[in-house]
Design an enzyme around this catalytic site. Sequence first.
Site, PDB file in Angstrom:
ATOM      1  CG  ASN A  23      -0.271  -0.088   2.538  1.00 51.73           C
ATOM      2  OD1 ASN A  23       1.022  -0.232   2.436  1.00 51.73           O
ATOM      3  ND2 ASN A  23      -0.962   0.327   3.408  1.00 51.73           N
ATOM      4  CG  ASP A  25       2.816   1.631   4.669  1.00 51.96           C
ATOM      5  OD1 ASP A  25       3.425   0.522   4.323  1.00 51.96           O
ATOM      6  OD2 ASP A  25       2.172   1.404   5.711  1.00 51.96           O
ATOM      7  CG  ASP A  29       1.616  -4.570   3.212  1.00 48.53           C
ATOM      8  OD1 ASP A  29       1.274  -5.587   2.431  1.00 48.53           O
ATOM      9  OD2 ASP A  29       1.766  -3.245   2.809  1.00 48.53           O
ATOM     10  CG  ASP A  98       6.939 -15.023  16.783  1.00 45.24           C
ATOM     11  OD1 ASP A  98       7.113 -15.179  17.906  1.00 45.24           O
ATOM     12  OD2 ASP A  98       7.783 -14.769  15.915  1.00 45.24           O
ATOM     13  CG  HIS A 329      13.532 -12.185  13.483  1.00 45.64           C
ATOM     14  ND1 HIS A 329      13.392 -13.509  13.790  1.00 45.64           N
ATOM     15  CD2 HIS A 329      13.362 -11.494  14.679  1.00 45.64           C
ATOM     16  CE1 HIS A 329      13.012 -13.608  15.225  1.00 45.64           C
ATOM     17  NE2 HIS A 329      12.814 -12.564  15.662  1.00 45.64           N
TER      18      HIS A 329
HETATM   19  C1  NOJ Z   1      13.348 -13.591  20.487  1.00 48.48           C
HETATM   20  C2  NOJ Z   1      13.058 -12.756  19.000  1.00 48.48           C
HETATM   21  O1  NOJ Z   1      13.339 -13.594  18.094  1.00 48.48           O
HETATM   22  C3  NOJ Z   1      13.745 -11.524  19.228  1.00 48.48           C
HETATM   23  O2  NOJ Z   1      13.481 -10.535  17.890  1.00 48.48           O
HETATM   24  C4  NOJ Z   1      12.945 -10.694  20.295  1.00 48.48           C
HETATM   25  O3  NOJ Z   1      13.684  -9.279  20.335  1.00 48.48           O
HETATM   26  C5  NOJ Z   1      13.017 -11.179  21.708  1.00 48.48           C
HETATM   27  N1  NOJ Z   1      12.912 -12.580  21.722  1.00 48.48           N
HETATM   28  C6  NOJ Z   1      12.490 -10.663  22.628  1.00 48.48           C
HETATM   29  O4  NOJ Z   1      10.740 -11.008  22.490  1.00 48.48           O
HETATM   30 CA    CA Z   2       2.791  -1.529   3.647  1.00 53.25          CA
END
Ligand code: NOJ
Ligand code: CA
Length: 557
Positions: A23, A25, A29, A98, A329
């Site tokens: 979108n 921004d 998303d 998550d 990540h």
């Molecule tokens: C693990 C997650 O993968 C990380 O990105 C996060 O900062 C910490 N747990 C706290 O939730």
């Molecule tokens: Ca977006």
Amino acid sequence: MLQKWWHNTIGYQIYPKSFQDTNGDGIGDLKGVTAHLDDLADLGINVIWLCPVNKSPMKDHGYDISDYEEIDPMFGSKDDLRELIREADRRGIKILMDLVVNHTSSEHPWFQKALKDPDGEYGKYYMIQEGKGGKAPNNWRSIFGGSAWERIGDTNRYYLHLFTKWQPDLNWENPALRQKIYEMVNRWLDLGIRGFRVDAISHLKKDFSGASLTADGADGLADGFACFTNAEGIGVFLDELRENTFQRYDAMTIGEVDEGLPPGALTKYIGENGYFSTIFDFCHSIFHVGAAQWRDQPTAMMDELKKLLFAKQEMVRGRGLLCNYMENHDLSRAVERFIPENEIDFYSSSLVGGINFFLPGIVFLYQGQAIGMRDFRKKELSEFKDPTTFVMYEEQIKNGMTAEESFAQINLESREHARTPMQWNDTPNAGFSTVEPWFAVNPNYHSINYEAQKKDPDSLYAFYKKMIALRKSGDFQELFIYGSFTPVYEEEPGVIAYRRSYDGRSVLIINNAKPQETALALPGTVTNTLLSNYDKVILNDGMIQLKRYQTVVLELL
Ligand code: NOJ
Ligand code: CA
């Protein structure tokens, strides 16, 4: 082992903020994920883990949830999630969310109420304690640096936060809180998600019984990890969580629990009656070839990695499946961590993917891994975005580094490197967004991008597709999931090799994880080359000649 639907998982982790903006921004998303489902199906994956998309002030990019029931408008709506689940399902892909229940955001209404009335109902949802002698209740250091306690206004009360001060820890000792969490979890399962990656779950239980710890840094604080990681009694919470939620839905759960497990405890966490379906295997996350310890001996680093990977397999042998992954990540890109800079190319990058891909267990890829996305080093600290980065920068200086050293360290290993926008094509902003993205795109997208690699049969992407196809192929799927595991050439430097056997068939996986060629005597007759990252596999006289960074999968008689 009792067979379960998720045992054939080829997982793909999505960091929604950096996947695809639809979108304009500059922020990825949910519709962006739906838009790429055909691409993901083409790669061959069948499970997606979405990093947090709940409402959040984004102090920890969504790992600080202020409303468990809602999707953050930045990512879209619940209808967008429903659409994603539906469309994914049409392609045989299941969605995991998550689950972040060790802590909430400090903006969560529960916490806001707790601050106003620490003795009231919501005060008991968090870990609030009286200070001692004008100081915090104890000297634990937060996992992200600084004290793990934050003073509430000018009172003598403090709340515990194992991560940032914007992430107060929930009080799992309180049955009313636990009930609220279970109900919330079940609502998401009712909506159609098939499970969760369970965040920071090994920290639910805190052991406050000990005396203050001896300070171990210039900050006067101490590493309290042992007091709040897999602490005695955590199993009661984890069993209850599973029984009241996941188990009722036959959900798939991946616990973030690896570190600090007491000997023998691993099999309580996974396996038939384990708290979780599987857990992430963190064996490799401690290595970085750019770190002083390994810079001059990358092959020794690979040998150390081999030892840990194999030892972990021994621990779970036949009793449960680990989740094998290389990137997420929270880590810089895998090729940067394992391959010396001047050796990074197609061969070494495909080898990194192959190292743990055929081990017993399930596999998970992270967005961008299959096209070999690289770290984008910064010129200035201000180019980073994560509040935690800045806290760490200051903490490292407090603990003795110079400003330059602290920046260099962050630039080498920052988890933010994994969070640059996905490189889809060669158009401006790598096709991630039509406007300037929230976090800078790596300028190498002209040469490293999905569209180019999809067209090229010799690309890294094509190699990942082949690895996935092999793991899923009718002839070998069960072998790779349930087959026995036997290390081979264990003493051979830089060689990570193992044999998998099942139902009369046997496969040998060899990774020559170093820049030198190697000749090895084969333990049997090769009947079939199932995979190689080089055109040729040179076999003669019972020997195999491996090129630098060659990875092969061979069927043996
Ligand atoms: C693990 C997650 O993968 C990380 O990105 C996060 O900062 C910490 N747990 C706290 O939730
Ligand atoms: Ca977006």
